[in-house]
Design a protein around this motif. Structure first.
Motif, PDB file in Angstrom:
ATOM      1  N   ILE A   4       0.818  -1.208   0.000  1.00 32.57           N
ATOM      2  CA  ILE A   4       0.000   0.000   0.000  1.00 32.57           C
ATOM      3  C   ILE A   4       0.861   1.272   0.000  1.00 32.57           C
ATOM      4  O   ILE A   4       0.596   2.194  -0.771  1.00 32.57           O
ATOM      5  CB  ILE A   4      -0.986  -0.013   1.191  1.00 32.57           C
ATOM      6  CG1 ILE A   4      -2.047  -1.084   0.957  1.00 32.57           C
ATOM      7  CG2 ILE A   4      -1.626   1.350   1.395  1.00 32.57           C
ATOM      8  CD1 ILE A   4      -3.037  -0.761  -0.132  1.00 32.57           C
ATOM      9  N   ASP A  37      -8.040   1.695   2.273  1.00 29.56           N
ATOM     10  CA  ASP A  37      -6.981   1.789   3.267  1.00 29.56           C
ATOM     11  C   ASP A  37      -7.247   2.952   4.224  1.00 29.56           C
ATOM     12  O   ASP A  37      -6.981   2.855   5.420  1.00 29.56           O
ATOM     13  CB  ASP A  37      -5.621   1.957   2.576  1.00 29.56           C
ATOM     14  CG  ASP A  37      -4.471   1.866   3.567  1.00 29.56           C
ATOM     15  OD1 ASP A  37      -4.455   0.898   4.348  1.00 29.56           O
ATOM     16  OD2 ASP A  37      -3.627   2.774   3.586  1.00 29.56           O
ATOM     17  N   GLU A  98      -9.818  -4.194   6.755  1.00 31.43           N
ATOM     18  CA  GLU A  98      -8.493  -4.651   6.341  1.00 31.43           C
ATOM     19  C   GLU A  98      -8.612  -5.865   5.420  1.00 31.43           C
ATOM     20  O   GLU A  98      -7.918  -5.974   4.421  1.00 31.43           O
ATOM     21  CB  GLU A  98      -7.643  -4.999   7.561  1.00 31.43           C
ATOM     22  CG  GLU A  98      -6.256  -5.466   7.162  1.00 31.43           C
ATOM     23  CD  GLU A  98      -5.312  -5.615   8.337  1.00 31.43           C
ATOM     24  OE1 GLU A  98      -5.807  -5.690   9.484  1.00 31.43           O
ATOM     25  OE2 GLU A  98      -4.099  -5.649   8.106  1.00 31.43           O
TER      26      GLU A  98
END
Length: 423
Positions: A4, A37, A98
RNA sequence: AGAGGGGUGUCCGAGUGGUUUAAGGAGCACGCUUGGAAAGCGUGUGUAGGUCUCAAGCUUACCGAGGGUUCGAAUCCCUUCCCCUCUACCA
């Protein structure tokens, strides 16, 4: 798996790379990933703030109990009891967020190296090198599926009987040729500085995830019914997973391992001349080389591995070419792949016998394979390549070296086989 | 496969519900000491996430793994994996 932080810092590069690998809607996916995210972080922060509060309260209660102030403690206790359900709820929400993000992230392939050609199919691969010439054969030259019957060295009917299609039985000089090739390939690798490993050929789910076979590609592997273990499609899986959850000492890099294993592939699908004989099997033997490298050295290592494979093909005297795979033909986890193809004299076509790839940090991120440089932990680069897969090499040797007095083996194999001809 | 015993940091090892912020030791790093070393003394010594321009700091999780009980779990309960001993079986 991409990281990420990388995607966040390089979203344009990510989108371009994914597009080169023919991922549809790359822009939308990247944006979605980043917003997922953000959600994850926000929920995590909420949960952690509450946890902090509750931890502090628990500590206070402990102190009050110790000093005998029971009533005050009781009061506190009922206060923080109320926090519990909220904390649990937020933690669960954070966990779900998540998971949703990871589920999407693991579906994304690795980004291609800048040298990877644009393109969609095998037609678009770039031929970077060709060695040798097309062997001159008699007009009545036979394809290997006829030769193996003529000399009775590989038996598909027997394999059908005891197992099924795509599981040949090697017999006599056919079996000895297999054994010779395995030893020859292993010796070549050891000479080139590789360390020999004999891994299990069944692996668990975590290992399948580590190298990128799972999730999504279960269908290509055989599974045991009771234990849910997978038969390896390549030695890459167990040998690379040796380093799962490992922080390698910088001094130990590079790591160069080699292993011979049988490989199992379900390859449900097409039939016809292209998959006839030894061209495509459910079980075959392969010698695999695996490297773990510091990032700055991985592309030099890839060239070295390519040269190693080519050296073997030259010793065997096989006419071959090297391809740089285009974005559409590359594997899911790879950043740059070279395929080596040998010429099959009687089929009049190229057969892929090796594939060497640099995965950069894509596998290492899944594996949590790191090293420490200047006190900072960074992901290693992983690479692997076939050196080599047996069946198509056997096919090429049989077809290209056939003559009136049988099949003449390459000189380099004779010390291993103990015979010069199959006749 | 059956019975029993275990799994704690880089390693050894203490720890059966609350100053554990994981004792103590070893190792390692740095410093002091020394002519130099050893010893001694002092300091530091994991991973991942969040906050933060960076660093520091703060914070969350992690005692094989997953779940549960509790205001609070290395510690109690459940599931599971692995290791050891004995028995059985086997190559």
């Amino acid at each position: 798996m991409l990281t990420i932080p990388f995607i966040r810092a390089n979203s344009e590069v990510t989108i371009q790379g994914l597009t080169k690998k023919h991922v549809a809607n790359a822009t939308e996916i990247v944006n979605q990933l980043l917003s997922m995210d953000d959600d994850r972080k926000a929920l995590l922060q909420q949960a952690e703030a509450l946890l902090e509060k509750s931890n502090a309260a628990a500590k206070e209660i402990g102190a009050l109990m110790q000093s005998g102030q029971k009533e005050l403690a009781e009061g506190k206790r009922s206060e923080t009891a109320a926090l519990k359900s909220t904390i649990k709820e937020r933690e669960e929400a954070a966990k779900l967020a998540e998971k949703a993000m990871l589920d999407l992230l693991v579906t994304l392939p690795n980004l291609p190296h800048s040298s990877v050609p644009q393109g969609k199919t095998a037609e678009d691969n770039e031929i970077t090198f060709t060695w040798g010439t097309i062997p001159v054969l008699d007009a009545d030259a036979q394809p290997h599926w006829d030769l193996i019957k003529k000399y009775d060295i590989i038996d598909f009917d027997l394999g059908n009987k005891i197992t099924g299609a795509g599981f040949p039985v090697y017999k006599g000089k056919g079996a000895r040729l297999q054994r010779a090739l395995i030893n020859f390939f292993l010796d070549e690798a050891i000479q080139a500085g590789y360390y020999e490993i004999q891994p299990p050929i069944l692996i668990n789910e975590d290992s399948g995830f580590g190298t990128g076979q799972l999730p999504d590609k279960e269908g290509q592997m055989y599974v045991t019914k009771e234990e849910g273990l997978y038969l390896i499609p390549t030695a890459e899986v167990p040998i690379t997973n040796l380093y799962r959850d490992v922080i390698v000492n910088e001094k130990e890099l590079p790591i160069k391992n080699v292993g011979h294993t049988p490989c199992f592939r379900r390859e449900a699908g097409s039939w016809g001349a292209h998959v006839r004989g030894l061209n495509r099997l459910h079980q075959f033997d392969k010698i695999e080389i695996v490297q773990i490298q510091k990032p700055e050295n991985s592309y030099a290592a890839l060239e070295e591995m390519s040269q190693h494979v080519q050296g073997i093909l030259q010793k065997l005297g096989l006419h071959y070419r090297v391809l740089r795979l285009c974005g559409g033909d590359m594997g899911f986890a790879s950043a740059l792949t070279y395929d080596m193809e040998v010429w099959s004299g009687a089929q009049n076509r190229w057969l892929e016998v090796s594939s060497v790839s640099n995965f950069e940090t894509f596998q290492a991120n899944r594996l949590k394979l790191r090293t420490k440089i200047d006190g900072k932990s960074i992901l290693c680069h992983t690479l692997n390549g076939s050196a080599l897969a047996l069946p198509r090499i056997v096919a090429a040797i049989l077809e290209n070296n056939q003559g009136p007095d049988g099949i003449k083996l390459p000189e380099v194999l004779v010390p291993y086989t103990g015979f010069t001809h199959i006749s």
